[in-house]
Design a protein around this motif. Structure first.
Motif, PDB file in Angstrom:
ATOM      1  N   TYR A  76      36.839   4.386  22.472  1.00 47.99           N
ATOM      2  CA  TYR A  76      37.864   5.373  22.797  1.00 47.99           C
ATOM      3  C   TYR A  76      38.130   6.390  21.702  1.00 47.99           C
ATOM      4  CZ  TYR A  76      38.576   1.588  26.098  1.00 47.99           C
ATOM      5  OH  TYR A  76      38.371   0.622  27.044  1.00 47.99           O
ATOM      6  N   ARG A  77      37.269   6.497  20.695  1.00 45.94           N
ATOM      7  CA  ARG A  77      37.563   7.396  19.573  1.00 45.94           C
ATOM      8  C   ARG A  77      37.499   8.879  19.940  1.00 45.94           C
ATOM      9  NH1 ARG A  77      32.195   7.519  15.835  1.00 45.94           N
ATOM     10  NH2 ARG A  77      30.729   7.491  17.544  1.00 45.94           N
ATOM     11  N   HIS A  78      36.783   9.221  20.986  1.00 47.69           N
ATOM     12  CA  HIS A  78      36.643  10.636  21.365  1.00 47.69           C
ATOM     13  C   HIS A  78      37.751  11.106  22.289  1.00 47.69           C
ATOM     14  CE1 HIS A  78      32.813  10.877  19.362  1.00 47.69           C
ATOM     15  NE2 HIS A  78      32.373   9.846  20.047  1.00 47.69           N
ATOM     16  N   PHE A  79      38.643  10.216  22.656  1.00 48.56           N
ATOM     17  CA  PHE A  79      39.696  10.564  23.605  1.00 48.56           C
ATOM     18  C   PHE A  79      41.039  10.585  22.902  1.00 48.56           C
ATOM     19  CE2 PHE A  79      36.278   8.471  25.872  1.00 48.56           C
ATOM     20  CZ  PHE A  79      36.000   9.399  26.852  1.00 48.56           C
ATOM     21  N   THR A  80      41.816  11.618  23.187  1.00 50.43           N
ATOM     22  CA  THR A  80      43.163  11.704  22.623  1.00 50.43           C
ATOM     23  C   THR A  80      44.164  11.419  23.736  1.00 50.43           C
ATOM     24  OG1 THR A  80      43.226  14.075  23.048  1.00 50.43           O
ATOM     25  CG2 THR A  80      42.501  13.371  20.861  1.00 50.43           C
ATOM     26  N   GLY A  81      45.292  10.901  23.383  1.00 40.44           N
ATOM     27  CA  GLY A  81      46.311  10.586  24.371  1.00 40.44           C
ATOM     28  C   GLY A  81      46.065   9.234  25.017  1.00 40.44           C
ATOM     29  N   LYS A  82      46.913   8.916  25.972  1.00 42.04           N
ATOM     30  CA  LYS A  82      46.843   7.631  26.657  1.00 42.04           C
ATOM     31  C   LYS A  82      45.864   7.711  27.819  1.00 42.04           C
ATOM     32  CE  LYS A  82      49.811   3.882  27.765  1.00 42.04           C
ATOM     33  NZ  LYS A  82      49.270   2.834  26.945  1.00 42.04           N
ATOM     34  N   LEU A  83      44.978   6.742  27.906  1.00 39.84           N
ATOM     35  CA  LEU A  83      44.005   6.680  28.988  1.00 39.84           C
ATOM     36  C   LEU A  83      44.536   5.816  30.125  1.00 39.84           C
ATOM     37  CD1 LEU A  83      40.747   6.110  26.934  1.00 39.84           C
ATOM     38  CD2 LEU A  83      41.409   8.188  28.080  1.00 39.84           C
ATOM     39  N   THR A  84      44.235   6.211  31.345  1.00 42.37           N
ATOM     40  CA  THR A  84      44.620   5.391  32.488  1.00 42.37           C
ATOM     41  C   THR A  84      43.650   4.221  32.606  1.00 42.37           C
ATOM     42  OG1 THR A  84      43.230   6.607  34.038  1.00 42.37           O
ATOM     43  CG2 THR A  84      45.486   7.436  33.684  1.00 42.37           C
ATOM     44  N   LEU A  85      44.025   3.241  33.398  1.00 46.81           N
ATOM     45  CA  LEU A  85      43.172   2.076  33.606  1.00 46.81           C
ATOM     46  C   LEU A  85      41.845   2.486  34.236  1.00 46.81           C
ATOM     47  CD1 LEU A  85      42.811  -0.989  33.504  1.00 46.81           C
ATOM     48  CD2 LEU A  85      43.849  -1.084  35.772  1.00 46.81           C
ATOM     49  N   LEU A  86      41.875   3.417  35.174  1.00 46.67           N
ATOM     50  CA  LEU A  86      40.655   3.890  35.821  1.00 46.67           C
ATOM     51  C   LEU A  86      39.711   4.562  34.823  1.00 46.67           C
ATOM     52  CD1 LEU A  86      39.291   4.005  38.569  1.00 46.67           C
ATOM     53  CD2 LEU A  86      40.336   6.237  38.907  1.00 46.67           C
ATOM     54  N   GLN A  87      40.264   5.349  33.905  1.00 51.17           N
ATOM     55  CA  GLN A  87      39.438   5.976  32.871  1.00 51.17           C
ATOM     56  C   GLN A  87      38.818   4.930  31.953  1.00 51.17           C
ATOM     57  OE1 GLN A  87      42.558   8.538  31.385  1.00 51.17           O
ATOM     58  NE2 GLN A  87      41.432  10.365  32.033  1.00 51.17           N
ATOM     59  N   LYS A  88      39.568   3.913  31.572  1.00 52.78           N
ATOM     60  CA  LYS A  88      39.035   2.851  30.710  1.00 52.78           C
ATOM     61  C   LYS A  88      37.917   2.085  31.408  1.00 52.78           C
ATOM     62  CE  LYS A  88      42.971   1.979  27.723  1.00 52.78           C
ATOM     63  NZ  LYS A  88      43.924   0.985  27.236  1.00 52.78           N
ATOM     64  N   ILE A  89      38.083   1.816  32.697  1.00 47.07           N
ATOM     65  CA  ILE A  89      37.043   1.115  33.460  1.00 47.07           C
ATOM     66  C   ILE A  89      35.783   1.969  33.542  1.00 47.07           C
ATOM     67  CG2 ILE A  89      36.425   0.315  35.780  1.00 47.07           C
ATOM     68  CD1 ILE A  89      39.336  -0.694  36.012  1.00 47.07           C
TER      69      ILE A  89
END
Length: 173
Positions: free
Chosen positions: A15-28
């Motif tokens: 997740y280092r390239h993503f800023t802010g909070k990720l949703t569960l769908l994005q993490k999956i």
């Protein structure tokens, strides 16, 4: 490496390239439906098992064969790669028993290994990028903050940061 360190490294690499909070769908999606992150996760698990030794060595060898069969890349279980490892396209990569610092990025069709069987392996500094088709052979040292260009052959030490490319290898920037 403890299990806590292993989990911290995985979360950083995923997740280092993503800023802010990720949703569960994005993490999956990131974790399970992108071949590069899936290959990296399997490689990290293989390296973690290999370091534990004993029965876990057998599990690391099983993962080694699974990575070869599934992605077509050979990542040695005995390689020591620091935090921030990233495979951009997991196809045709051969990563031997090398050592790499943090933020090591490798593109498709790269080979890293010894010149002859039983040879020593390359050592990479921090923030090194190997671009498509580059080959790094022998007991050499690559400095921090180095980019090795596409289709380059590296057989000598690189002692200062910069952009290198070609065959024979020369500094480009």
């Amino acid at each position: 490496m403890t299990y806590g360190e292993y989990k911290e490294i995985l979360n950083y690499e995923l997740y280092r390239h993503f800023t802010g909070k990720l949703t569960l769908l994005q993490k999956i999606r990131i974790r399970y439906f992108q071949p590069n992150t899936n290959c990296m996760l399997m490689a990290r698990k293989m390296w973690y098992y290999y370091q534990r030794g004993g029965v876990f060595t057998i599990l690391s060898k099983i993962l080694y064969l699974r990575i070869i069969r599934r992605y077509g890349c050979v990542l040695f279980p005995s390689a020591k790669i620091g935090r921030g490892f990233h495979i951009t396209h997991p196809t045709g990569i051969v990563l031997g028993n090398c050592r790499a610092g943090t933020d090591f990025m490798i593109y498709q069709n790269c080979s890293v290994g010894g010149k002859r069987p039983g040879d020593d392996w390359p050592e990479f500094g921090n923030n090194v990028h190997l671009c498509t088709g580059s080959v790094v052979l022998g007991h050499i040292k690559i400095a921090d903050d180095v980019v090795i260009g596409a289709q380059s052959l590296v057989v000598k030490d690189i002692t200062e940061s910069g952009i290198y490319g070609g065959n024979p290898l020369k500094r480009l920037g």
